[in-house]
Design an enzyme around this catalytic site. Structure first.
Site, PDB file in Angstrom:
ATOM      1  N   ASP A  81      42.439  48.633  32.064  1.00 56.86           N
ATOM      2  CA  ASP A  81      42.761  50.039  32.309  1.00 56.86           C
ATOM      3  C   ASP A  81      43.703  50.144  33.519  1.00 56.86           C
ATOM      4  OD1 ASP A  81      40.474  49.014  33.620  1.00 56.86           O
ATOM      5  OD2 ASP A  81      39.580  50.991  33.872  1.00 56.86           O
ATOM      6  N   GLU A 106      41.815  41.848  44.316  1.00 59.10           N
ATOM      7  CA  GLU A 106      41.475  42.110  42.918  1.00 59.10           C
ATOM      8  C   GLU A 106      42.491  41.536  41.944  1.00 59.10           C
ATOM      9  OE1 GLU A 106      40.618  46.178  40.311  1.00 59.10           O
ATOM     10  OE2 GLU A 106      41.882  46.226  42.105  1.00 59.10           O
TER      11      GLU A 106
END
Length: 557
Positions: free
Chosen positions: A320, A504
């Site tokens: 996403d 991340e």
């Protein structure tokens, strides 16, 4: 049974099934409190038991929620993670009575009735800087900062309490995330067996409680899951013989499988084959990204409910967001996730079917073995029919509306190698595809398109490197596997030395921290830590920019 570290689920399955006398040479494969004006005192949540306890914040505080979510006063994720100071009915009644009209009044109301997560110590742990620590030592020092103890059951917020300790990704991600956890667990060695077992038990408890593993343990994530890696996590508990663990959690594995095979997540194709897609039962803005979704729908020219479901399905995918899901790669408002049969999801479900088959064989449940063997064969056959893209030379996403491959290039095409779906020839062609389209100076790209979405170029992500490295190793392409690992570890190592952080996602083109998407870059970071440790164990002698990665001590250039 011995195996080399880091083997994918496919290799473990092949070895176990050989011991069990079964064959993995499958034919190409087969769905109320008084209202008061003063600051409230927190009360026990027992009065809000049952289904109301699992309602997301947008349903518990409908008018208040939307006002705050669209006001810009609070970060959307902080707002949905806020801990109420009073029961729901008291807060709603107070809001109805006060009707705060200005930003200042709204802010005062939130301060009176909610504790925002940024005020908690866990939101800002003490930083750990390199200071002579190697990359592996730094990660080992990080685990306690990312570990949460079993949750108390008395909270009134959106957190779904878990019975055992767990590791969170880090940053704004304060809860345990489903698919993140598998990749985090790959880097937890024997000294961390207790937390690995606890994390598996937490996910099993969620399956028992709500029928599936939610995106994360928050009420606003209950309507969707994430890529189903639970069976792979379970296998990590007994890596030399994963069937021992699969049989232990067989009821939960079968329950999760039923979740994925029922309703709209299962799609019947024109020849009667069944494959799967991502889906979300709700068609409203995501609580945690309310203003973003509202804005995307407003500019789309489409029915809002339609675009909300597509955005939610994209969130279930874990990607996403990505050009994989967009009609126009440059425009998020053209998202159409539910029209796409994803290659990675179906490879995962093939792996789940094989794991359940192996677990059933362990207890000599012949009917179950035959059933799931047939299901796996049917899926493999359908993947070859509908997902193999002869032009690109890889398994690829399938467009249900167009009746053909999407033609979009992505690292999701490497999942069939990791789970043993591909033939030797298909694996060779996938290697050529990877070298041509995905290999960058800092590792593998998610896709080669630069769109501003975080799951597109120039970003690379730890889980995709792990899938690729082990998939190519399993098919004997050790050179490409090692090249991907070396480039990725060099990226992580360089960023660590320059910033003192593991993050991340990374820019695999310029070898630096990544960007893009709907929130700032997060550090911590669970799956990067896990995959880094696991790759260092696979390749202890790799060189990255002239320094041996495992013993890299950050120094001034």
């Amino acid at each position: 049974m011995r195996h080399r570290a880091g083997r994918s689920t496919a290799v473990i399955l092949r070895g176990w099934l050989a011991m069990a006398g079964l064959s993995l040479a499958l034919v190409a494969g087969c769905h109320s409190a008084p209202v008061v004006d003063e600051a409230p005192v927190a009360q026990d949540v027992s009065e809000e038991a049952g289904q109301a306890r699992l309602a997301p914040p947008s349903e518990r505080y409908p008018d208040l929620f939307q006002r705050i979510a669209l006001s810009g006063l609070v970060d959307p994720k902080d707002w949905v993670d806020a801990e109420p100071k009073a029961p729901t009915d008291m807060i709603n009644a107070a809001f109805e009575r006060k009707r705060p009209a200005t930003q200042a009044e709204l802010s005062a109301f939130v301060e009176t009735y909610f504790d925002l997560p940024d005020s908690t110590p866990e939101a800002a742990p003490d930083p750990i800087v390199p200071d002579g620590l190697s990359l592996s030592e730094h990660i080992e020092a990080l685990w306690p900062h990312l570990t949460r103890q079993a949750d108390a059951a008395s909270g009134q917020g959106s957190l779904i309490p878990l019975p055992e300790p767990y590791i969170v990704p880090g940053g704004r991600f304060r809860e345990v995330y489903y698919w993140d956890s598998y990749f985090t667990m790959t880097g937890l060695g024997p000294e961390h067996e207790a937390i690995k077992r606890s994390m598996v038990e937490n996910f099993a408890s969620l399956i028992r409680e709500v029928g599936h593993v939610p995106n994360a343990n928050r009420t606003y994530y209950l309507s969707r899951s994430q890529p189903p890696f639970f069976f792979a996590m379970v296998g990590l508990l007994t890596p030399d013989d994963p069937a021992q663990s699969w049989v232990e959690y067989l009821p939960e594995l079968q329950s999760e499988y039923e979740y994925w095979m029922q309703g709209d997540r299962a799609v019947v194709l024109e020849d009667g084959s069944v494959l799967n897609r991502y889906w979300d039962a709700r068609n409203v803005p995501r609580d945690e990204s309310y203003i973003q979704d509202f804005t995307t729908a407003a500019r789309s020219g489409r029915e809002p409910a339609e675009i909300y479901r597509e955005l939610r399905a994209g969130a279930e995918s874990g990607w996403d967001f990505s050009s994989r899901w967009l009609a126009d790669p440059e425009d998020l408002s053209t998202i159409r996730t539910t029209w796409i049969v994803p290659v990675d999801l179906n490879a995962l479900l093939y792996g789940m079917e094989r794991a359940i088959e192996a677990g059933c064989a362990e207890i000599a449940d012949v009917i179950c073995v035959d059933d799931f063997s047939a299901r796996a064969q049917a899926r493999k056959r359908a993947m070859n029919t509908f997902l193999w893209d002869e032009t690109l030379g890889v398994f690829n996403d399938y467009d249900l509306e167009a009746g053909q491959s999407t033609g979009r290039v992505s690292a999701a095409s490497l999942y069939p190698l990791f789970f043993g779906v591909a033939t030797e020839d298909q694996a060779e062609r996938t290697a050529e595809f990877t070298l041509t389209h995905l290999l960058a100076p800092g590792g593998l790209l998610s896709t080669p398109l630069e769109t501003g979405e975080q799951w597109d170029a120039p970003n690379g992500w730890a889980p995709l490197q792990w899938i690729a490295v082990n998939g190519f190793r399993d098919y004997g392409n050790d050179a490409l596997a090692e090249e991907i690992a070396a480039r990725w570890l060099a990226t992580v190592s360089r960023t660590y030395c320059e910033t003192g952080k593991l993050v991340e996602k990374y820019d695999a083109t310029e070898v630096k921290p990544g960007g893009g998407g709907e929130y700032p870059l997060q550090d911590g970071f669970g799956w990067t830590n896990g995959v880094t440790v696991a790759l260092l164990e696979l390749y202890p002698d790799l060189s990255a920019y002239g320094a041996t990665v495992p013993s890299t001590i950050c120094t001034s250039p």
